[in-house]
Design a protein around this motif. Sequence first.
Motif, short mmCIF file in Angstrom:
data_model
loop_
_atom_site.label_atom_id
_atom_site.label_comp_id
_atom_site.label_asym_id
_atom_site.label_seq_id
_atom_site.Cartn_x
_atom_site.Cartn_y
_atom_site.Cartn_z
N LYS A 185 0.82 -1.21 0.00
CA LYS A 185 0.00 0.00 0.00
C LYS A 185 0.86 1.26 0.00
O LYS A 185 2.01 1.26 0.46
N SER A 186 0.27 2.32 -0.50
CA SER A 186 0.95 3.61 -0.50
C SER A 186 0.49 4.42 0.73
O SER A 186 -0.38 3.98 1.48
N LYS A 187 1.05 5.61 0.87
CA LYS A 187 0.68 6.46 2.00
C LYS A 187 -0.77 6.91 1.92
O LYS A 187 -1.37 7.26 2.95
N ARG A 188 -1.32 6.92 0.72
CA ARG A 188 -2.70 7.39 0.55
C ARG A 188 -3.73 6.29 0.77
O ARG A 188 -4.93 6.58 0.85
N ASP A 189 -3.28 5.05 0.85
CA ASP A 189 -4.21 3.94 1.10
C ASP A 189 -4.57 3.88 2.58
O ASP A 189 -3.75 4.19 3.45
N SER A 230 -0.67 2.19 -9.61
CA SER A 230 -1.07 3.32 -8.77
C SER A 230 -2.08 4.19 -9.52
O SER A 230 -1.85 4.57 -10.67
N ILE A 231 -3.21 4.48 -8.87
CA ILE A 231 -4.23 5.35 -9.44
C ILE A 231 -4.46 6.50 -8.47
O ILE A 231 -4.87 6.30 -7.33
N ASN A 232 -4.17 7.71 -8.93
CA ASN A 232 -4.27 8.89 -8.07
C ASN A 232 -3.47 8.72 -6.78
O ASN A 232 -3.90 9.14 -5.70
N GLY A 233 -2.30 8.09 -6.90
CA GLY A 233 -1.43 7.92 -5.74
C GLY A 233 -1.81 6.78 -4.83
O GLY A 233 -1.13 6.55 -3.82
N LYS A 234 -2.86 6.02 -5.15
CA LYS A 234 -3.28 4.91 -4.31
C LYS A 234 -2.98 3.60 -5.03
O LYS A 234 -3.28 3.45 -6.23
N LYS A 235 -2.44 2.63 -4.31
CA LYS A 235 -2.16 1.31 -4.89
C LYS A 235 -3.37 0.38 -4.81
O LYS A 235 -3.42 -0.63 -5.49
N TRP A 236 -4.32 0.71 -3.95
CA TRP A 236 -5.48 -0.16 -3.77
C TRP A 236 -6.76 0.63 -4.02
O TRP A 236 -7.60 0.79 -3.16
N TRP A 237 -6.87 1.10 -5.24
CA TRP A 237 -8.04 1.86 -5.68
C TRP A 237 -9.14 0.89 -6.12
O TRP A 237 -8.93 0.03 -6.95
N ASP A 238 -10.35 1.06 -5.54
CA ASP A 238 -11.47 0.19 -5.92
C ASP A 238 -12.05 0.65 -7.25
O ASP A 238 -12.48 1.80 -7.39
N ILE A 239 -12.06 -0.25 -8.22
CA ILE A 239 -12.57 0.05 -9.55
C ILE A 239 -14.05 -0.32 -9.61
O ILE A 239 -14.44 -1.44 -9.26
#
Length: 284
Positions: free
Chosen positions: A85-89, A207-216
Amino acid sequence: MVMGPTHAMSGAALGLGIAAAIPTALGGPTTVAGAFTFAAITAGAALLPDIDSPQATVSKTFGFLSVGAAHVCENAALAVYHGTKSKRDNDRENGHRTATHTIWFALLAGLLCTVLVGVLGKPAAIGILFIMLGLALRGLFPEWSGKSDWLAITAVSGAAAAAVWAWLPQMAGGVALGTAVTVGIVAHLLGDALTKSGVPMLGGVVSINGKKWWDICPPGFMRIRANGLADKVLLGVFTAASVYLAYLCAFDPDALGADWSPLITSDAAGELQDRTAQPGANAW
């Protein structure tokens, strides 16, 4: 999430639809029974991602064994999440709908099945069928929630696997079975992606918008509610598609571009018609 019956029927429909497209050189089905076996595996694999939650109905498929496996999968998925995960997750306390709900899991599971069948042969293929058929049964009949229902599911799955061992001379090859598992998991991901929560299909890698775990998920007006009207409509559509494709597989495989023979050939049908047309012939 989409309900279990919808997942299972979507997997079955996809399995029946693509069974004929798998080249025989890669171990694709060569008989009607083989095509149905392929579809049974995709139907079960369409429930596999939810093994990351001990509370999920599918985790109770094989009793304490599958519940124990679910605990292991949940902890492993949570470890993958925290490790990528990234810092934004967001921080999470469980791994449900994370690692097993990604396209990477679908590819890895299919590859693992391919390797197992390539190394161990038919025993591995039968074992995969046993597990996937059990998951499919639990998905199709989620109301089976009694403490002893897992014994019935295990018995039915075991009997079906034993029948395949005895009556089907050749199981599909490793690549074909791995494809079936991957296709089933992808069917699950697409179903869950239609819900309000969505799924992190590319989680941990892209990474989508700085998040590695973006729900599609689709736009809000296109999202569906589990066990709601849209879910039930999808179940009806996939059930009808499965019945129609099963008919084509059995009686008109040419319509699917399949090489196997139908259960009733044109010569046999003509002979049956001639016999029933004779005076005194018995008819149903």
